[in-house]
Design an enzyme around this catalytic site. Structure first.
Site, PDB file in Angstrom:
ATOM      1  CB  CYS A 186      -1.021  -0.017   1.119  1.00 52.24           C
ATOM      2  SG  CYS A 186      -2.108  -1.441   1.042  1.00 52.24           S
ATOM      3  CG  HIS A 212      -3.103   3.973   1.854  1.00 52.96           C
ATOM      4  ND1 HIS A 212      -3.312   3.235   0.651  1.00 52.96           N
ATOM      5  CD2 HIS A 212      -3.353   2.603   2.601  1.00 52.96           C
ATOM      6  CE1 HIS A 212      -3.746   2.033   0.767  1.00 52.96           C
ATOM      7  NE2 HIS A 212      -3.642   1.634   1.829  1.00 52.96           N
ATOM      8  CG  ASN A 241      -6.494  -0.653   0.977  1.00 53.61           C
ATOM      9  OD1 ASN A 241      -5.872  -0.099  -0.205  1.00 53.61           O
ATOM     10  ND2 ASN A 241      -6.228  -0.845   1.933  1.00 53.61           N
TER      11      ASN A 241
HETATM   12  O1  UT7 Z   1      -3.645  -0.915   3.499  1.00 55.13           O
HETATM   13  C1  UT7 Z   1      -2.864  -1.604   4.442  1.00 55.13           C
HETATM   14  C2  UT7 Z   1      -3.257  -0.931   5.749  1.00 55.13           C
HETATM   15  N1  UT7 Z   1      -4.413  -1.442   6.260  1.00 55.13           N
HETATM   16  C3  UT7 Z   1      -4.966  -0.872   7.116  1.00 55.13           C
HETATM   17  O2  UT7 Z   1      -4.514  -0.114   7.650  1.00 55.13           O
HETATM   18  C4  UT7 Z   1      -6.364  -1.701   7.723  1.00 55.13           C
HETATM   19  C5  UT7 Z   1      -6.159  -1.372   9.344  1.00 55.13           C
HETATM   20  N2  UT7 Z   1      -7.253  -2.150  10.007  1.00 55.13           N
HETATM   21  C6  UT7 Z   1      -8.504  -1.808   9.915  1.00 55.13           C
HETATM   22  O3  UT7 Z   1      -8.892  -1.127   9.081  1.00 55.13           O
HETATM   23  C7  UT7 Z   1      -9.533  -2.597  10.947  1.00 55.13           C
HETATM   24  O4  UT7 Z   1      -8.659  -3.233  11.826  1.00 55.13           O
HETATM   25  C8  UT7 Z   1     -10.556  -3.488  10.413  1.00 55.13           C
HETATM   26  C9  UT7 Z   1     -11.470  -2.686   9.261  1.00 55.13           C
HETATM   27  C10 UT7 Z   1      -9.858  -4.556   9.352  1.00 55.13           C
HETATM   28  C11 UT7 Z   1     -11.290  -4.213  11.109  1.00 55.13           C
HETATM   29  O5  UT7 Z   1     -12.139  -3.453  12.245  1.00 55.13           O
HETATM   30  P1  UT7 Z   1     -11.880  -3.349  13.845  1.00 55.13           P
HETATM   31  O6  UT7 Z   1     -12.731  -2.411  14.302  1.00 55.13           O
HETATM   32  O7  UT7 Z   1     -10.640  -3.494  13.955  1.00 55.13           O
HETATM   33  O8  UT7 Z   1     -12.694  -4.985  14.110  1.00 55.13           O
HETATM   34  P2  UT7 Z   1     -12.057  -6.102  14.713  1.00 55.13           P
HETATM   35  O9  UT7 Z   1     -10.845  -7.004  13.539  1.00 55.13           O
HETATM   36  O10 UT7 Z   1     -11.443  -5.863  15.908  1.00 55.13           O
HETATM   37  O11 UT7 Z   1     -13.243  -6.896  14.791  1.00 55.13           O
HETATM   38  C12 UT7 Z   1     -14.169  -6.586  15.595  1.00 55.13           C
HETATM   39  C13 UT7 Z   1     -15.287  -7.467  15.403  1.00 55.13           C
HETATM   40  C14 UT7 Z   1     -15.095  -8.824  15.525  1.00 55.13           C
HETATM   41  O12 UT7 Z   1     -16.153  -9.849  16.311  1.00 55.13           O
HETATM   42  P3  UT7 Z   1     -15.975 -10.042  17.775  1.00 55.13           P
HETATM   43  O13 UT7 Z   1     -14.781 -10.999  17.797  1.00 55.13           O
HETATM   44  O14 UT7 Z   1     -15.932  -8.599  18.482  1.00 55.13           O
HETATM   45  O15 UT7 Z   1     -17.454 -10.707  18.071  1.00 55.13           O
HETATM   46  C15 UT7 Z   1     -15.025  -9.557  14.286  1.00 55.13           C
HETATM   47  O16 UT7 Z   1     -15.148 -10.631  14.000  1.00 55.13           O
HETATM   48  O17 UT7 Z   1     -15.858  -7.407  14.073  1.00 55.13           O
HETATM   49  C16 UT7 Z   1     -15.982  -8.725  13.410  1.00 55.13           C
HETATM   50  N3  UT7 Z   1     -15.876  -8.336  11.957  1.00 55.13           N
HETATM   51  C17 UT7 Z   1     -16.786  -8.376  11.136  1.00 55.13           C
HETATM   52  N4  UT7 Z   1     -18.100  -8.261  11.483  1.00 55.13           N
HETATM   53  C18 UT7 Z   1     -18.885  -8.086  10.185  1.00 55.13           C
HETATM   54  C19 UT7 Z   1     -14.532  -8.421  11.480  1.00 55.13           C
HETATM   55  N5  UT7 Z   1     -14.913  -8.151   9.928  1.00 55.13           N
HETATM   56  C20 UT7 Z   1     -16.149  -8.186   9.916  1.00 55.13           C
HETATM   57  C21 UT7 Z   1     -17.111  -7.893   8.819  1.00 55.13           C
HETATM   58  N6  UT7 Z   1     -18.130  -7.675   8.939  1.00 55.13           N
HETATM   59  N7  UT7 Z   1     -16.473  -7.764   7.628  1.00 55.13           N
END
Ligand code: UT7
Length: 342
Positions: free
Chosen positions: A118, A269, A299
């Protein structure tokens, strides 16, 4: 005041391409366990583009390159060098650059592939700028193209990544300037690049590959166990992205003796709208100085910055003379940014 040495390259052409097919959050809801509400709240994304089966990464790139060449009023044969950023090339070997060079109909110029994920486009701009200072090139094409949707895992395991990425490409034509010592330097002014490989396992595509303790490049088990899809520890990546994207902007401003008031546009980005909002709040950036395309494209990896350039120009935010800072973060970990007088 920008105090860095006089630049030796400026952007004279800008182009982009996104596939026609739109995939909305509602469509994702119908094929995997997610919701429009979760995606919009956690990422800011409403829809993304998905390449047609007849298109490869090189085809997206070629369309963006043609657009940039037309914008510059140049032909492919005018190009002297090409730097291509991608992490989803058509083939493992050869690289993407040679395919673009051939499809565009360039002379036998060097077509250099660069892996910054990225951060790829920011790294490619700085690499092109460095080449412009050391060799006799006049026109350099910088390309970012990625087709992530074909490698995503749309099952429960891959849902945190599957909802984020979209396909697209962007390109800039750089002209090497012969005149130095201008009162207000324009073009590519400064760059910051960084990496920390200790973070590699937090965002990666584990297979195929030539790692130790794997006797094959790829196996049926790799495919069945979805090791060919991106794995991401989203929270870890978010934490580092937030830190390094802010650090890149503050360092670029500090060493060029600039404040936010001097900057016309900050182009982050497009990884997550929340990351851009944190940057905006921490650095006190007025909303009109931020650019965002994540809502409609997701993204797009190495196409993210040039798609923002195009959006900013179309909306009238990016004008001749605008001072802009880009800031990126990606798998690796990698980060980087550019200071550009448009
Ligand atoms: O481009 C390169 C750089 N990339 C980035 O900078 C990405 C950085 N990370 C992020 O943008 C975020 O961490 C994400 C968008 C990927 C995830 O968001 P988050 O708020 O960090 O969610 P999380 O991974 O902590 O997950 C929270 C909850 C989990 O459920 P539980 O364990 O709380 O029950 C996940 O299983 O959200 C759940 N979850 C989803 N639910 C519905 C994860 N993905 C999804 C989804 N739909 N697509």
């Amino acid at each position: 005041m920008v105090s860095s040495a006089s630049p030796s390259s400026e952007i004279v052409g800008l182009g982009s391409y996104v596939p026609q097919k739109v995939m909305t959050n509602q469509e994702l809801e119908s094929i995997m366990d997610t919701t429009d509400e979760w995606i919009r709240t956690r990422t800011g994304i409403s829809e993304r583009r998905v390449a047609d089966v007849t298109e490869g990464t090189s085809d997206l790139a070629v369309a963006a390159c043609r657009d940039a060449l037309q914008d510059a009023g140049l032909r492919a044969k005018d190009l002297d060098l090409m730097i291509v950023a991608t992490c989803t090339p058509d083939y493992f070997m050869p690289g993407l650059g040679v395919l673009i060079q051939n499809k565009l109909g360039c002379r036998p110029i060097p077509a250099i592939d660069l892996r910054g994920q990225c951060s790829g486009f920011a790294w490619a701009l700085s690499t092109a700028d460095a080449y412009s200072k050391m060799a006799d090139y006049q026109y350099i094409l910088v390309v970012g193209s990625d087709l992530q949707t074909r490698i995503l895992d749309y099952s429960l395991d891959g849902r945190n990544s599957a909802v984020l990425f979209g396909d697209g490409a962007g390109a800039c034509v750089l002209k090497v300037k012969k005149t130095l010592g201008e009162s207000q330097p324009s073009g590519l002014l400064d760059h910051i690049l960084g990496s920390d490989g200790s973070g590699f396992s937090h965002l990666m595509v584990p297979r195929p590959g030539c790692q130790a303790n794997n006797s094959s490049f790829i196996s049926h088990n790799d495919i069945d166990s979805k090791k060919t899809a991106p794995y991401m520890d989203g929270r870890q990546v978010f934490k580092y992205a937030s830190y390094y994207m802010e650090k890149t902007v503050t360092e670029l401003m500090a060493r060029n003796k600039l404040s936010i008031d001097d900057i016309d546009l900050i182009i982050p980005h497009q990884a997550n709208l929340r990351l851009s909002k944190i940057l905006k709040t921490k650095l006190g950036i007025p909303p009109e100085k931020m650019v965002s395309v994540i809502e409609k494209f997701g993204n797009t990896t190495s196409a993210s910055l040039p798609l923002c350039f195009v959006e900013a120009r179309q909306s009238g935010k990016l004008k001749k003379g605008s001072l802009i800072i880009t800031t990126t973060f990606g798998s690796g970990f990698t980060w980087g940014g550019n200071l550009i007088r448009w």
